[in-house]
Design a protein around this motif. Sequence first.
Motif, PDB file in Angstrom:
ATOM      1  N   LEU A  13      34.715 110.557 -26.213  1.00 41.10           N
ATOM      2  CA  LEU A  13      33.685 110.183 -27.176  1.00 41.10           C
ATOM      3  C   LEU A  13      33.916 108.791 -27.765  1.00 41.10           C
ATOM      4  N   ARG A  14      35.140 108.524 -28.216  1.00 36.36           N
ATOM      5  CA  ARG A  14      35.408 107.240 -28.863  1.00 36.36           C
ATOM      6  C   ARG A  14      35.169 106.070 -27.906  1.00 36.36           C
ATOM      7  N   GLY A  15      35.668 106.219 -26.673  1.00 32.26           N
ATOM      8  CA  GLY A  15      35.490 105.153 -25.704  1.00 32.26           C
ATOM      9  C   GLY A  15      34.024 104.897 -25.387  1.00 32.26           C
ATOM     10  N   LYS A  16      33.241 105.966 -25.247  1.00 29.51           N
ATOM     11  CA  LYS A  16      31.823 105.816 -24.915  1.00 29.51           C
ATOM     12  C   LYS A  16      31.051 105.189 -26.060  1.00 29.51           C
ATOM     13  N   VAL A  17      31.334 105.622 -27.287  1.00 30.00           N
ATOM     14  CA  VAL A  17      30.631 105.050 -28.442  1.00 30.00           C
ATOM     15  C   VAL A  17      30.954 103.564 -28.566  1.00 30.00           C
ATOM     16  N   ARG A  18      32.218 103.203 -28.391  1.00 29.22           N
ATOM     17  CA  ARG A  18      32.606 101.792 -28.440  1.00 29.22           C
ATOM     18  C   ARG A  18      31.901 100.986 -27.340  1.00 29.22           C
ATOM     19  N   GLU A  19      31.730 101.607 -26.191  1.00 28.89           N
ATOM     20  CA  GLU A  19      31.088 100.924 -25.059  1.00 28.89           C
ATOM     21  C   GLU A  19      29.675 100.479 -25.415  1.00 28.89           C
ATOM     22  N   HIS A  20      28.965 101.290 -26.191  1.00 33.97           N
ATOM     23  CA  HIS A  20      27.605 100.933 -26.607  1.00 33.97           C
ATOM     24  C   HIS A  20      27.587  99.630 -27.398  1.00 33.97           C
ATOM     25  N   PHE A  21      28.653  99.406 -28.188  1.00 37.73           N
ATOM     26  CA  PHE A  21      28.625  98.287 -29.128  1.00 37.73           C
ATOM     27  C   PHE A  21      29.594  97.161 -28.767  1.00 37.73           C
ATOM     28  N   SER A  22      30.160  97.214 -27.571  1.00 41.42           N
ATOM     29  CA  SER A  22      31.055  96.139 -27.155  1.00 41.42           C
ATOM     30  C   SER A  22      30.262  94.860 -26.984  1.00 41.42           C
ATOM     31  N   ALA A  23      30.972  93.727 -27.054  1.00 40.05           N
ATOM     32  CA  ALA A  23      30.298  92.432 -26.935  1.00 40.05           C
ATOM     33  C   ALA A  23      29.552  92.331 -25.613  1.00 40.05           C
ATOM     34  N   ALA A  24      30.160  92.886 -24.542  1.00 42.32           N
ATOM     35  CA  ALA A  24      29.531  92.801 -23.226  1.00 42.32           C
ATOM     36  C   ALA A  24      28.353  93.760 -23.094  1.00 42.32           C
ATOM     37  N   GLY A  25      28.429  94.904 -23.818  1.00 38.56           N
ATOM     38  CA  GLY A  25      27.405  95.923 -23.643  1.00 38.56           C
ATOM     39  C   GLY A  25      26.242  95.832 -24.601  1.00 38.56           C
ATOM     40  N   ALA A  26      26.334  94.963 -25.613  1.00 36.10           N
ATOM     41  CA  ALA A  26      25.306  94.896 -26.646  1.00 36.10           C
ATOM     42  C   ALA A  26      24.083  94.118 -26.161  1.00 36.10           C
TER      43      ALA A  26
END
Length: 304
Positions: free
Chosen positions: A236-249
């Motif tokens: 969960l933590r990794g996936k949520v962070r992925e949504h808001f990463s600099a590359a993924g935003a």
Amino acid sequence: MSLSPGLPARLAIVDVETTGAHPVRDRVTEIAILRVEGGEVVARWESLVNPGMPIPGMIQDLIGITDAMVAAAPPFAALADTVAALLQDCVFVAHNARFDYGFIKNEFARAGRAFDAPVLCTVKLSRALHPEHHRHGLDALIERHGLVCDARHRAMGDSEALWQFARLVSDRFAPELVARAAERAMKAPAQPPGLPEGMLEAVPDGPGIYLFHAEAELPPAGRSERPLYLGRSLNLRGKVREHFSAAGAKGRDAELARQVRRVDWIETAGELGALLLEAELLKRLRPSGNRVPEGAEAAFALRL
């Protein structure tokens, strides 16, 4: 052992115990601070804190702090001056630091005070200095390095273990290596501007469902809430962070980052439980950011 010149000159090693993992809804029950200047501890301070709410039985059993123990303790607002003085001009050091920092920042906010400090995470410091290891939780560090912790899951016991870890890495690594690791450990993660500090760190790293909401507060009892987006993950933590990463935003994620004010989650026993729960919640809640065709039956596949 002396402290490496690669670490900041003033440190406040902090640990908090809480009523739960949510930095907005839950409250602090205990704080410990070791203030370090010039490589020496110049102040040791700890206090129980009355959270103004019951401590869940599971948390009482795990940590050992009970409702009776905090009943006569001061609320955070009464301790705010002392805490602020101990943290002043220091780098805020903790394990999974944004979690502790988020709780302290939110407690200050509830007391009507602003609080900001540079943050150094000892989980990230351990990862940078020991990339050969996969586990960097405090229990793993205690076992791996032979740290002494007389009161695990109590604020001062955990703070003292982190102080030992700081001295240990100072002794084992050259100052320039420690300085580079500390720089990485102080890098703030990408986070939506409207999300409270510590929220992303509170998300567990196991399987389950996560929900993004546009409202910061929970709806009144009995009123349903339509989330912005709902997803599932084995981490969960990794996936949520992925949504808001600099590359993924970008695209949808950029819009979610702009709107999100709260993250909730439901842990499951594994992938199958997450799949079934996701299908149920998508049909019932119909999040605005998910594509849920009208009249479509939920379908899923499980890789064995």
